[in-house]
Scaffold this active site. Structure first.
Site, short mmCIF file in Angstrom:
data_model
loop_
_atom_site.label_atom_id
_atom_site.label_comp_id
_atom_site.label_asym_id
_atom_site.label_seq_id
_atom_site.Cartn_x
_atom_site.Cartn_y
_atom_site.Cartn_z
N GLU A 192 66.49 78.72 80.13
CA GLU A 192 65.20 79.22 79.66
C GLU A 192 64.50 80.08 80.70
O GLU A 192 63.79 81.04 80.34
CB GLU A 192 64.30 78.05 79.23
CG GLU A 192 64.69 77.42 77.91
CD GLU A 192 65.93 76.53 78.00
OE1 GLU A 192 66.55 76.24 76.97
OE2 GLU A 192 66.29 76.13 79.14
N HIS B 235 61.90 67.05 71.90
CA HIS B 235 62.11 68.20 71.03
C HIS B 235 61.06 68.30 69.93
O HIS B 235 61.30 68.97 68.91
CB HIS B 235 63.50 68.14 70.37
CG HIS B 235 64.65 68.11 71.33
ND1 HIS B 235 64.99 66.98 72.03
CD2 HIS B 235 65.53 69.07 71.70
CE1 HIS B 235 66.05 67.23 72.78
NE2 HIS B 235 66.39 68.49 72.62
#
Length: 323
Positions: free
Chosen positions: A60, A129
């Site tokens: 990321e 998540h």
């Protein structure tokens, strides 16, 4: 107007902007042939090819850093992270670089990047998540933060984000991807910093974001039978935040409930409530109520996750408590 899902509206916005401007491109994990973790970029690889729909490593920090550098160089990247929860490893690239670059170079640098991230609970994805983290981003000067609740707003806000010369954090609630609504075929924009009154009412204002907009509308419908008229206000962006519309609604109804899925402590509702207290306290006829998630990690097991997520019944109870 054709009916489209929230997901289809996002996909159409990206396709139309990529057709309009060759500087627009997409990057992220599995955004290419796979079509994205939730299918939002489906078909764009076939339409535009690997040079403009770029599969990246599972890193990321690279995705956000590359987007910031590309934007500063004159391109208009749309970066996708699979889940908002993964932004933690790229906070320097977002908070210290993309958000501050324009200011640190005296306005000479532009950073027209859009960072798309799914967030929210409800799909059994557990604590790492499923978070709603808009309060993190709205706290950082230099970032704009969009949080659409309908297919119409999803398309219009995403086009506005792509065309903006500033970095935009674009948050998509996973449980809204299948939501249907009327969406024009042609490109259009929804302005940042302009809240939308999703339902007019006279007795209480409910300011709701993302999936809680649908919950608030359901609560308003249920309470209509009891003679309680609920006004539902959707900020649509939390940075900039349209407090003028919220204050005007509170001055009309004299009661306020704020509903969001993010945890209540230091959540986005805290800023809304604080500004109402500063600017319209004398108009309130009852204490303000916040409907938000409890201050805990999100459970994995379905019954506990369901109990953790705020819902329409919670909003109804909050409204009845101050009516």
């Amino acid at each position: 107007m054709a009916k489209k899902t929230y997901l289809q509206a996002l996909n159409e916005a990206m396709r139309q902007e990529m057709e309009r401007d060759e500087n627009v491109f997409i990057l992220g994990e599995d955004v290419g042939q796979f079509g994205g973790c939730f299918g939002v970029t489906q078909g764009l690889f076939d339409r535009f090819g690997e040079a403009r729909v770029i599969d990246t490593p599972i890193t990321e920090s690279v995705i956000v850093g590359a987007a910031a550098g590309a934007a500063a160089s004159g391109l208009r990247p749309i970066a996708e992270l699979m889940f908002v929860d993964f932004i933690g490893v790229a906070l320097d690239q977002l908070f210290n670089q993309a958000a501050k670059m324009r200011f640190m170079f005296g306005g000479k640098a532009k950073v027209p990047m859009t960072l798309r991230m799914p967030q929210g609970a409800g799909v059994g994805a557990a604590a790492q998540h499923s978070q709603s983290l808009e309060a993190w981003f709205m706290h950082i000067p230099g970032l704009k933060v969009a949080i659409p609740a309908t297919p119409y707003d999803a398309k219009g806000l995403l086009i506005s984000a792509i065309r903006d010369d500033n970095p935009v954090v674009f948050l998509e609630h996973k449980m809204l991807y299948g939501l249907e609504g009327e969406v024009p075929d042609e490109p259009y924009t929804v302005p940042f910093g302009q809240a939308d009154i999703k339902r007019e009412g006279a007795d209480v204002t409910v300011v709701a974001t993302a999936s809680m907009v649908q919950a608030a509308l359901a609560a308003a419908e249920a309470l209509a039978g009891d003679g309680i008229s609920v006004e539902v206000v959707d900020p649509r962006t939390v940075q900039p935040l349209d407090m003028d519309t919220i204050i005007a609604s509170v001055k009309k109804t004299h009661r306020l409930v704020v509903a969001h899925e993010a945890v209540g402590f230091a959540g986005p509702g805290a800023e809304i409530v604080a500004q109402v207290a500063e600017k319209a306290l004398d108009y309130l006829d009852a204490p303000v109520r916040r409907v938000a998630a409890p201050f805990s990690p999100i459970p994995f097991t379905p019954p506990l996750e369901k109990a953790w997520i705020p819902n329409a019944d919670d909003i109804v109870a909050a409204i009845k408590a101050i009516s």
